[in-house]
Design a protein around this motif. Sequence first.
Motif, PDB file in Angstrom:
ATOM      1  N   GLU A  19       0.899  -1.163  -0.095  1.00  0.00           N
ATOM      2  CA  GLU A  19      -0.080  -0.064  -0.053  1.00  0.00           C
ATOM      3  C   GLU A  19       0.740   1.331  -0.052  1.00  0.00           C
ATOM      4  N   LYS A  20       1.836   1.293   0.685  1.00  0.00           N
ATOM      5  CA  LYS A  20       2.858   2.357   0.708  1.00  0.00           C
ATOM      6  C   LYS A  20       4.218   1.890   0.114  1.00  0.00           C
ATOM      7  N   VAL A  21       4.799   2.681  -0.852  1.00  0.00           N
ATOM      8  CA  VAL A  21       6.201   2.262  -1.429  1.00  0.00           C
ATOM      9  C   VAL A  21       6.849   3.460  -1.348  1.00  0.00           C
ATOM     10  N   LEU A  22       8.258   3.287  -0.881  1.00  0.00           N
ATOM     11  CA  LEU A  22       8.954   4.425  -0.707  1.00  0.00           C
ATOM     12  C   LEU A  22      10.356   3.921  -1.691  1.00  0.00           C
ATOM     13  N   PHE A  23      10.564   4.798  -2.562  1.00  0.00           N
ATOM     14  CA  PHE A  23      11.893   4.441  -3.192  1.00  0.00           C
ATOM     15  C   PHE A  23      12.958   5.658  -2.554  1.00  0.00           C
ATOM     16  N   VAL A  24      13.968   4.794  -1.877  1.00  0.00           N
ATOM     17  CA  VAL A  24      14.815   5.800  -1.121  1.00  0.00           C
ATOM     18  C   VAL A  24      16.272   5.862  -2.002  1.00  0.00           C
ATOM     19  N   THR A  25      16.675   6.907  -2.185  1.00  0.00           N
ATOM     20  CA  THR A  25      18.006   6.981  -2.828  1.00  0.00           C
ATOM     21  C   THR A  25      18.876   8.083  -1.978  1.00  0.00           C
ATOM     22  N   ARG A  33      18.779  17.769   4.179  1.00  0.00           N
ATOM     23  CA  ARG A  33      18.975  16.201   4.355  1.00  0.00           C
ATOM     24  C   ARG A  33      17.925  15.407   3.555  1.00  0.00           C
ATOM     25  N   ARG A  34      16.600  15.792   3.643  1.00  0.00           N
ATOM     26  CA  ARG A  34      15.681  14.977   3.382  1.00  0.00           C
ATOM     27  C   ARG A  34      14.697  15.740   2.287  1.00  0.00           C
ATOM     28  N   GLU A  35      14.441  14.993   1.018  1.00  0.00           N
ATOM     29  CA  GLU A  35      13.409  15.532   0.018  1.00  0.00           C
ATOM     30  C   GLU A  35      12.554  14.325  -0.207  1.00  0.00           C
ATOM     31  N   VAL A  36      11.003  14.704  -0.263  1.00  0.00           N
ATOM     32  CA  VAL A  36      10.178  13.757  -0.253  1.00  0.00           C
ATOM     33  C   VAL A  36       9.026  14.259  -1.482  1.00  0.00           C
ATOM     34  N   VAL A  37       9.146  13.389  -2.353  1.00  0.00           N
ATOM     35  CA  VAL A  37       8.161  13.625  -3.481  1.00  0.00           C
ATOM     36  C   VAL A  37       7.032  12.417  -3.737  1.00  0.00           C
ATOM     37  N   GLY A  93       0.076   6.637  -2.477  1.00  0.00           N
ATOM     38  CA  GLY A  93       0.683   5.538  -1.868  1.00  0.00           C
ATOM     39  C   GLY A  93       2.240   5.374  -2.109  1.00  0.00           C
ATOM     40  N   ILE A  94       2.791   6.006  -3.327  1.00  0.00           N
ATOM     41  CA  ILE A  94       4.134   5.825  -3.711  1.00  0.00           C
ATOM     42  C   ILE A  94       4.845   7.114  -3.791  1.00  0.00           C
ATOM     43  N   HIS A  95       6.032   7.279  -2.939  1.00  0.00           N
ATOM     44  CA  HIS A  95       6.830   8.345  -2.677  1.00  0.00           C
ATOM     45  C   HIS A  95       8.337   8.213  -3.100  1.00  0.00           C
ATOM     46  N   ARG A  96       8.932   9.085  -3.694  1.00  0.00           N
ATOM     47  CA  ARG A  96      10.256   9.223  -3.799  1.00  0.00           C
ATOM     48  C   ARG A  96      11.092   9.783  -2.561  1.00  0.00           C
ATOM     49  N   THR A 105      12.293  10.321  11.089  1.00  0.00           N
ATOM     50  CA  THR A 105      12.174  11.642  10.923  1.00  0.00           C
ATOM     51  C   THR A 105      11.192  12.347  10.169  1.00  0.00           C
ATOM     52  N   LEU A 106      10.943  11.910   8.917  1.00  0.00           N
ATOM     53  CA  LEU A 106       9.915  12.224   7.890  1.00  0.00           C
ATOM     54  C   LEU A 106       8.510  11.897   8.599  1.00  0.00           C
ATOM     55  N   ASN A 107       8.315  10.951   9.067  1.00  0.00           N
ATOM     56  CA  ASN A 107       6.947  10.629  10.211  1.00  0.00           C
ATOM     57  C   ASN A 107       6.882  11.756  11.076  1.00  0.00           C
ATOM     58  N   ALA A 108       7.874  12.184  11.992  1.00  0.00           N
ATOM     59  CA  ALA A 108       7.769  13.110  13.006  1.00  0.00           C
ATOM     60  C   ALA A 108       7.352  14.411  12.242  1.00  0.00           C
ATOM     61  N   GLU A 109       7.995  14.603  10.976  1.00  0.00           N
ATOM     62  CA  GLU A 109       7.743  16.144  10.162  1.00  0.00           C
ATOM     63  C   GLU A 109       6.163  15.762   9.588  1.00  0.00           C
ATOM     64  N   GLY A 110       5.530  14.857   9.408  1.00  0.00           N
ATOM     65  CA  GLY A 110       4.563  14.855   8.899  1.00  0.00           C
ATOM     66  C   GLY A 110       4.331  14.719   7.310  1.00  0.00           C
ATOM     67  N   HIS A 111       5.475  14.172   6.764  1.00  0.00           N
ATOM     68  CA  HIS A 111       5.651  13.953   5.445  1.00  0.00           C
ATOM     69  C   HIS A 111       4.952  12.562   4.972  1.00  0.00           C
TER      70      HIS A 111
END
Length: 642
Positions: free
Chosen positions: A522-528, A542-546, A551-554, A573-579
């Motif tokens: 359901e949730k997919v993260l492509f982490v680079t 540090r972090r960029e989220v798109v 349900g799919i994020h880079r 940290t992304l969770n704490a920041e609400g991303h």
Amino acid sequence: MSDAQPTGSAPDAAPPAHGHEANSKLTLASALGVLGVVYGDIGTSPLYALKASLLHFEDGGIERWEILGVLSLIFWSLMLTVTVKYVMVIMRADNRGEGGILALMALAMRTTTTTRGRWIVVMLGIIGASLFFGDGIITPAISVLSAMEGLKVVDPIFEEAVVPGSLLILIALFAVQYRGTGQMGKVFGPICALWFLAIGLLGLWEVLLHPSVLLALSPSYAFNFVLHYHTAAFIALGAVVLSVTGAEALYADMGHFGRRPIRIMWSAFVLPALALNYFGQGALLLREPTAIENPFFLLAPEILRLPLVVLACLATVIASQAMISGAFSIARQCVQLGLLPRLVVRHTSATEEGQIYVPQINTILLIGVLVLVLEFKNSDSLAAAYGFAVTGTFIASSILATIVLHRVFGWSMLRVAVVFVPLLLLDLGYFIATALKVPDGGYVPMILGLITFAMMATWYQGRQLLFQRLRQDSLPLKSFLARLPQSRTIRVPGIAIFMTGEKDFLPGALLHNLKHNKVLHEKVLFVTVSNEDIPVVGDARRREVVELAPGIHRVMLHYGFQESPNVPRELETLNAEGHIAFEPMQASYFLGRETIVQAAVPKLWKWQQWLFRAMQRNSMPATEFFRIPPDRVVELGVRIAV
């Protein structure tokens, strides 16, 4: 899995921000820190530099003009190579406050747009780093040996204890590396301050007794010496360069203390102490030529020689520790810049990011140092092996500095030429002089450098070919996302994290997962993980989220070449920041494990293919390198031909 591919910042004509310069005020703590870390190596050079420079001319007795000529060469080497080149010029070319050959390489790559130009810059960086590791093996050996040889001056009966004592000190030094240098560092500065004060005062006393030695301050004595001996003068120059070994540390350690404290301590304390000691040894030799046996320790009154040996041993341990810590730091930078495979990096301090321990590098250094001590047995023989690595690094740094100062800092070509052509000629003179010592021991750093260069160049080239092949075999991410709404792929609960070095291509692990399991989470993260060409990336960058699709994020995680990645921490940290609503216990990490096979038309030599596969097999597991919990990992294998 696919390692994070080094990615440089976009070309930027503006000079980098001087991150540490604002806080680089000279305090007592920073002054002692500079003495203990930056000047340990060059500070122990008086133990052997003058003696090694004159040994070649002692047959038939050393004449007065020869002593003054070599002294003049040493003094003006200190002035030109250290003061002018490093303190006044190269230290201007900092990478956001950080220095060192790899920081210089990263800066040069930022403004190099052609493939050939980037290859040349990378090769220069690899050469400099390779030679640094060679220097890192020789420095502890020659430093500790030369200090222990002071025991022979105290009493010849101790001669048999020099080699065993040196081995014990070196084994103990490397054995405690895993504990970190935090506690030892607190006493490094005061000991080095005492060392420089002692050698300066010993030299001053002898100079006051025989002030005629100060005639060597005139460069005419150096010119007369070179003109008289012609080619033979290169033999002396190959030993004179020992007086400036450690000069690279002024630039490499700039990020720890800032430019200003390093400059002030050099001009006000270190240079005067070194010059006084060298001239004091020269004055002693003018009065008593037989002191060539060991002019450094014979400077001291007999009652002070044993305490001086103890102080010298402490100073050489500190110099060795600085070189070992520098090797750990360079190794981590090489990994982050894609020049070495993943290595085990252990942090030895809860507060200091830079205090690390790299077990593989520590073991290699220890073996190399012990072999050198057992093979050469004394500092005079080992001096022939010293200098080649240092002078090679000098040349690489000068070439990279010309690129950086012209393209990044806006120096005109005329200004660059006026400053660096004479300095490069001096570096070349040093290099030719040390190259003449290859048959007598100079082959040691040359062989070490060639082996390290082959490893780093092969790894860099192999990774470039690997990423190229992955791009060819992968599906563009946009194509996959465009087809996803029409597909009948089943979405299952949970979070799937796919680590990928190519943010615009679909990870091979996802394709294999779809092929075999026919499901998508359901949730997919492509982490680079992107390794930038700056030392440290601030938390704001540090972090960029798109969001690419429902349900799919880079997720792009940016790290500098002096930082170690921690993927789970950043995702939390992304969770704490609400991303992203990220629950660690619901996450599964999908990693691709590549098996390298030979391509039909290989682009690597057979020995490179073997070396590349061997390095990959012994690479640190991705789970440990990226701090991923091993019980949350799913690995999918793939065969790749290169």
